[in-house]
Design a protein around this motif. Structure first.
Motif, PDB file in Angstrom:
ATOM      1  N   ALA A   1      67.119   9.896  38.524  1.00 29.24           N
ATOM      2  CA  ALA A   1      67.328   8.849  37.520  1.00 29.24           C
ATOM      3  C   ALA A   1      68.691   8.187  37.675  1.00 29.24           C
ATOM      4  O   ALA A   1      68.811   6.960  37.584  1.00 29.24           O
ATOM      5  CB  ALA A   1      67.193   9.436  36.118  1.00 29.24           C
ATOM      6  N   LEU A   2      69.728   8.973  37.908  1.00 30.49           N
ATOM      7  CA  LEU A   2      71.067   8.414  38.077  1.00 30.49           C
ATOM      8  C   LEU A   2      71.172   7.583  39.357  1.00 30.49           C
ATOM      9  O   LEU A   2      71.802   6.514  39.367  1.00 30.49           O
ATOM     10  CB  LEU A   2      72.111   9.528  38.094  1.00 30.49           C
ATOM     11  N   LEU A   3      70.548   8.068  40.430  1.00 29.71           N
ATOM     12  CA  LEU A   3      70.534   7.291  41.674  1.00 29.71           C
ATOM     13  C   LEU A   3      69.823   5.952  41.460  1.00 29.71           C
ATOM     14  O   LEU A   3      70.273   4.904  41.938  1.00 29.71           O
ATOM     15  CB  LEU A   3      69.854   8.085  42.788  1.00 29.71           C
ATOM     16  N   GLY A   4      68.712   6.001  40.739  1.00 28.21           N
ATOM     17  CA  GLY A   4      67.968   4.774  40.456  1.00 28.21           C
ATOM     18  C   GLY A   4      68.771   3.805  39.611  1.00 28.21           C
ATOM     19  O   GLY A   4      68.804   2.596  39.894  1.00 28.21           O
ATOM     20  N   ALA A   5      69.441   4.316  38.577  1.00 27.97           N
ATOM     21  CA  ALA A   5      70.252   3.456  37.718  1.00 27.97           C
ATOM     22  C   ALA A   5      71.399   2.823  38.510  1.00 27.97           C
ATOM     23  O   ALA A   5      71.672   1.622  38.398  1.00 27.97           O
ATOM     24  CB  ALA A   5      70.799   4.257  36.539  1.00 27.97           C
ATOM     25  N   GLY A   6      72.054   3.639  39.332  1.00 28.80           N
ATOM     26  CA  GLY A   6      73.151   3.119  40.150  1.00 28.80           C
ATOM     27  C   GLY A   6      72.686   2.076  41.145  1.00 28.80           C
ATOM     28  O   GLY A   6      73.338   1.035  41.337  1.00 28.80           O
ATOM     29  N   LEU A   7      71.538   2.339  41.766  1.00 29.22           N
ATOM     30  CA  LEU A   7      70.995   1.394  42.735  1.00 29.22           C
ATOM     31  C   LEU A   7      70.635   0.072  42.078  1.00 29.22           C
ATOM     32  O   LEU A   7      70.919  -1.007  42.612  1.00 29.22           O
ATOM     33  CB  LEU A   7      69.762   1.999  43.412  1.00 29.22           C
ATOM     34  N   LEU A   8      70.026   0.139  40.883  1.00 29.66           N
ATOM     35  CA  LEU A   8      69.602  -1.079  40.199  1.00 29.66           C
ATOM     36  C   LEU A   8      70.804  -1.924  39.784  1.00 29.66           C
ATOM     37  O   LEU A   8      70.794  -3.159  39.924  1.00 29.66           O
ATOM     38  CB  LEU A   8      68.744  -0.733  38.979  1.00 29.66           C
ATOM     39  N   VAL A   9      71.839  -1.282  39.278  1.00 27.81           N
ATOM     40  CA  VAL A   9      73.045  -2.016  38.899  1.00 27.81           C
ATOM     41  C   VAL A   9      73.710  -2.629  40.136  1.00 27.81           C
ATOM     42  O   VAL A   9      74.223  -3.749  40.104  1.00 27.81           O
ATOM     43  CB  VAL A   9      74.030  -1.093  38.155  1.00 27.81           C
ATOM     44  N   ALA A  10      73.647  -1.891  41.266  1.00 26.47           N
ATOM     45  CA  ALA A  10      74.293  -2.364  42.499  1.00 26.47           C
ATOM     46  C   ALA A  10      73.587  -3.584  43.093  1.00 26.47           C
ATOM     47  O   ALA A  10      74.245  -4.528  43.554  1.00 26.47           O
ATOM     48  CB  ALA A  10      74.348  -1.236  43.525  1.00 26.47           C
ATOM     49  N   VAL A  11      72.248  -3.572  43.085  1.00 25.47           N
ATOM     50  CA  VAL A  11      71.512  -4.657  43.754  1.00 25.47           C
ATOM     51  C   VAL A  11      71.274  -5.856  42.847  1.00 25.47           C
ATOM     52  O   VAL A  11      70.992  -6.954  43.333  1.00 25.47           O
ATOM     53  CB  VAL A  11      70.159  -4.155  44.312  1.00 25.47           C
ATOM     54  N   SER A  12      71.374  -5.665  41.543  1.00 24.28           N
ATOM     55  CA  SER A  12      71.133  -6.774  40.620  1.00 24.28           C
ATOM     56  C   SER A  12      72.462  -7.402  40.202  1.00 24.28           C
ATOM     57  O   SER A  12      73.541  -6.915  40.548  1.00 24.28           O
ATOM     58  CB  SER A  12      70.385  -6.282  39.378  1.00 24.28           C
ATOM     59  N   LYS A  13      72.374  -8.457  39.435  1.00 21.24           N
ATOM     60  CA  LYS A  13      73.568  -9.134  38.949  1.00 21.24           C
ATOM     61  C   LYS A  13      73.979  -8.651  37.560  1.00 21.24           C
ATOM     62  O   LYS A  13      74.908  -9.199  36.958  1.00 21.24           O
ATOM     63  CB  LYS A  13      73.317 -10.647  38.907  1.00 21.24           C
ATOM     64  N   VAL A  14      73.295  -7.630  37.065  1.00 24.28           N
ATOM     65  CA  VAL A  14      73.621  -7.084  35.746  1.00 24.28           C
ATOM     66  C   VAL A  14      74.901  -6.260  35.847  1.00 24.28           C
ATOM     67  O   VAL A  14      75.027  -5.383  36.703  1.00 24.28           O
ATOM     68  CB  VAL A  14      72.472  -6.202  35.225  1.00 24.28           C
ATOM     69  N   GLU A  15      75.847  -6.534  34.973  1.00 23.26           N
ATOM     70  CA  GLU A  15      77.093  -5.791  34.980  1.00 23.26           C
ATOM     71  C   GLU A  15      76.883  -4.400  34.392  1.00 23.26           C
ATOM     72  O   GLU A  15      76.027  -4.199  33.517  1.00 23.26           O
ATOM     73  CB  GLU A  15      78.166  -6.536  34.184  1.00 23.26           C
ATOM     74  N   ALA A  16      77.698  -3.455  34.865  1.00 22.03           N
ATOM     75  CA  ALA A  16      77.550  -2.072  34.439  1.00 22.03           C
ATOM     76  C   ALA A  16      77.687  -1.942  32.914  1.00 22.03           C
ATOM     77  O   ALA A  16      76.943  -1.191  32.274  1.00 22.03           O
ATOM     78  CB  ALA A  16      78.583  -1.192  35.140  1.00 22.03           C
ATOM     79  N   LYS A  17      78.635  -2.693  32.332  1.00 23.22           N
ATOM     80  CA  LYS A  17      78.844  -2.586  30.886  1.00 23.22           C
ATOM     81  C   LYS A  17      77.614  -3.057  30.113  1.00 23.22           C
ATOM     82  O   LYS A  17      77.314  -2.533  29.026  1.00 23.22           O
ATOM     83  CB  LYS A  17      80.077  -3.376  30.465  1.00 23.22           C
ATOM     84  N   ASP A  18      76.897  -4.042  30.661  1.00 17.81           N
ATOM     85  CA  ASP A  18      75.687  -4.530  30.000  1.00 17.81           C
ATOM     86  C   ASP A  18      74.558  -3.508  30.113  1.00 17.81           C
ATOM     87  O   ASP A  18      73.774  -3.329  29.177  1.00 17.81           O
ATOM     88  CB  ASP A  18      75.258  -5.865  30.613  1.00 17.81           C
ATOM     89  N   ALA A  19      74.454  -2.836  31.262  1.00 19.43           N
ATOM     90  CA  ALA A  19      73.436  -1.801  31.429  1.00 19.43           C
ATOM     91  C   ALA A  19      73.714  -0.622  30.509  1.00 19.43           C
ATOM     92  O   ALA A  19      72.799  -0.034  29.923  1.00 19.43           O
ATOM     93  CB  ALA A  19      73.389  -1.340  32.887  1.00 19.43           C
ATOM     94  N   LEU A  20      74.990  -0.283  30.366  1.00 15.98           N
ATOM     95  CA  LEU A  20      75.369   0.840  29.505  1.00 15.98           C
ATOM     96  C   LEU A  20      75.246   0.501  28.024  1.00 15.98           C
ATOM     97  O   LEU A  20      75.146   1.400  27.185  1.00 15.98           O
ATOM     98  CB  LEU A  20      76.799   1.277  29.811  1.00 15.98           C
ATOM     99  N   ALA A  21      75.241  -0.789  27.694  1.00 16.69           N
ATOM    100  CA  ALA A  21      75.169  -1.194  26.284  1.00 16.69           C
ATOM    101  C   ALA A  21      73.858  -0.790  25.635  1.00 16.69           C
ATOM    102  O   ALA A  21      73.784  -0.624  24.412  1.00 16.69           O
ATOM    103  CB  ALA A  21      75.363  -2.707  26.173  1.00 16.69           C
ATOM    104  N   ASP A  22      72.797  -0.643  26.436  1.00 16.04           N
ATOM    105  CA  ASP A  22      71.481  -0.294  25.883  1.00 16.04           C
ATOM    106  C   ASP A  22      71.233   1.212  25.823  1.00 16.04           C
ATOM    107  O   ASP A  22      70.143   1.648  25.437  1.00 16.04           O
ATOM    108  CB  ASP A  22      70.381  -0.950  26.730  1.00 16.04           C
ATOM    109  N   VAL A  23      72.206   2.008  26.222  1.00 16.23           N
ATOM    110  CA  VAL A  23      72.041   3.467  26.183  1.00 16.23           C
ATOM    111  C   VAL A  23      72.094   3.956  24.739  1.00 16.23           C
ATOM    112  O   VAL A  23      72.946   3.520  23.950  1.00 16.23           O
ATOM    113  CB  VAL A  23      73.141   4.163  27.013  1.00 16.23           C
ATOM    114  N   GLU A  24      71.190   4.862  24.394  1.00 12.63           N
ATOM    115  CA  GLU A  24      71.152   5.432  23.045  1.00 12.63           C
ATOM    116  C   GLU A  24      72.182   6.564  22.961  1.00 12.63           C
ATOM    117  O   GLU A  24      71.852   7.757  22.989  1.00 12.63           O
ATOM    118  CB  GLU A  24      69.743   5.968  22.744  1.00 12.63           C
ATOM    119  N   TRP A  25      73.449   6.199  22.818  1.00 13.50           N
ATOM    120  CA  TRP A  25      74.507   7.210  22.810  1.00 13.50           C
ATOM    121  C   TRP A  25      74.374   8.218  21.668  1.00 13.50           C
ATOM    122  O   TRP A  25      74.623   9.416  21.880  1.00 13.50           O
ATOM    123  CB  TRP A  25      75.882   6.519  22.763  1.00 13.50           C
ATOM    124  N   PRO A  26      73.997   7.809  20.452  1.00 12.97           N
ATOM    125  CA  PRO A  26      73.816   8.805  19.390  1.00 12.97           C
ATOM    126  C   PRO A  26      72.761   9.864  19.737  1.00 12.97           C
ATOM    127  O   PRO A  26      72.919  11.035  19.391  1.00 12.97           O
ATOM    128  CB  PRO A  26      73.374   7.962  18.181  1.00 12.97           C
TER     129      PRO A  26
END
Length: 432
Positions: free
Chosen positions: A257-282
């Motif tokens: 899952a982490l490899l997939g998330a890293g790969l998707l952020v790397a190949v797309s134009k989505v910034e890391a902070k935007d991808a992390l914004a949707d994480v359910e931290w609570p």
């Protein structure tokens, strides 16, 4: 570990459970506060809480959730969930029960191939959009999907994290689970559909105007970023392949899952902070607190004492041992998360299986798997998928209370456990 610490740990866990049930305190605050108290009284320590694979935070679960939440967050930007929502509603002719039935079957089937947490992360956003389009309350649909994910997850080795623990300890294969538990999981899914028709009957309000509006929509127009969609689906396919091929590639689901998330952020134009914004931290924080508290119960010997009493109560009788394992695991997995419970119970089950003998010893493993997986449906904190869905619902301003979930979870659990008991008796005792 001293006796007073065991009693103190039990008191802390009971108090936190009461706070979660009554919702006097937010469940995240209750879980983290309980974890802090467990550390303060010495029921566990930093090494056991943060580094132990048996009594600490299950980082595999936490990072699996983190990676999949990032992937889902990126996919959400493409409009694919709106596409799936409109597509599914149109296939079901906008009839609420047909929509629920479709989502339940899809969830159960997907949970057999993916782990059930990943499945609900993918299905829940679609469900929220479907319910919004049809002006329906989302809670009944989300709860039904949780039940389906835990039932479907029993079918295979990779469907539910406790199954992986059981397979490792008992030397069971993917095909073993498929042969012994998949038929029962299919039957229980059909039973769940029948129960949903009755339990959620007040939720199937058909709005003709809303239905007509959805039927007139073109789902293809919802796709906002086709290129990102292709990238996201390609990465998701690779992640799913990594899950299914775990016995071959030996990468833990969290790593995939982490490899997939890293790969998707790397190949797309989505910034890391935007991808992390949707994480359910609570939700992740709640899991961390819960793992520390349950780990403290293991450290103080409370769970082992309960598990050994469960084993001793059988008296070596194979049928009694099987039914006690099934029922006891269902009850205990409703109270504590089923992952640490199975990790604790696995060595005891191995000893009991050896005592019972080769003829019926293997049945105890199926009883443990069914009790732990299906018992997780009873309460809101019984399984990882439950906690994740409640977090998603709360974030979307459609909170599901502990008692709302439990009011439906207990009858579903009772029915599925009763059918499982009949299945185990017929297949491994009466007809052999």
């Amino acid at each position: 570990m001293s006796n007073w610490q065991a009693w103190a740990a039990l008191a802390v866990f009971a108090a936190v459970y009461v706070l979660i049930v009554t919702e006097w305190v937010h469940r995240v605050a209750a879980a983290l506060g309980g974890a802090a108290l467990m550390l303060a009284i010495g029921a566990t320590d930093d090494r056991a809480a943060f580094f132990s694979t048996d009594t600490g935070i299950d980082w595999n679960v936490v990072f699996l959730l983190l990676g999949m939440m990032m992937i889902v967050g990126v996919l959400r930007r493409t409009g694919v969930f709106e596409y799936l929502a409109i597509w599914s509603v149109k296939r079901a002719r906008a009839r609420p029960f047909r929509v629920m039935a479709m989502l339940v079957v899809i969830t159960a089937a997907a949970s057999a191939l993916l782990d059930n947490v990943t499945t609900v992360l993918l299905v829940a956003p679609v469900t929220l959009l479907v319910c919004d389009r049809l002006a329906l309350k989302a809670a009944p649909f989300l709860i039904a999907e949780v039940f389906a994910s835990n039932i479907g997850g029993t079918a295979t080795l990779v469907g539910d994290p406790p199954n992986i623990i059981i397979a490792s300890r008992a030397g069971l294969t993917f095909n073993d689970f498929l042969v012994h538990l998949a038929p029962l999981a299919a039957l229980l899914t059909v039973v769940l559909l029948g129960m949903c028709r009755f339990l959620f009957r007040d939720a199937f309000r058909y709005d003709e105007d809303r239905a007509a509006e959805v039927m007139a929509l073109d789902e293809r127009e919802t796709i906002r970023d086709p290129r990102l969609l292709v990238q996201g689906l390609a990465v998701l396919a690779l992640v799913v392949a990594g899950f299914v091929l775990h016995p071959v590639v030996h990468y833990a689901p969290s790593v995939v899952a982490l490899l997939g998330a890293g790969l998707l952020v790397a190949v797309s134009k989505v910034e890391a902070k935007d991808a992390l914004a949707d994480v359910e931290w609570p939700t992740l924080a709640f899991f961390a607190g819960l793992f520390v508290m349950v780990g403290a119960l293991i450290e103080t010997g409370i769970i082992e004492t309960v598990s050994e009493a469960l084993a001793d109560a059988t008296g070596g009788n194979p049928l009694a041992a099987t039914m006690t394992m099934l029922g006891g695991s269902a009850v205990l997995s409703a109270i504590v998360d089923n992952i640490p419970y199975v990790a604790t119970m696995a060595p005891i089950t191995a000893d009991l299986a050896h005592t019972v003998g080769d003829t019926h010893g293997h049945v105890l493993w199926w009883a443990l798997a069914l009790g732990a997986d299906l018992g997780g449906n009873a309460t809101a904190i019984g399984a990882s998928a439950n906690v994740v869905v409640l977090g998603i619902a709360e974030r979307n301003r459609q909170p599901i209370s502990f008692w709302t979930f439990t009011r439906y979870g207990i009858p579903v659990t009772a029915a599925t456990i009763a059918i499982s008991a009949l299945y185990l008796w017929l297949r491994y005792f009466a007809l052999t």
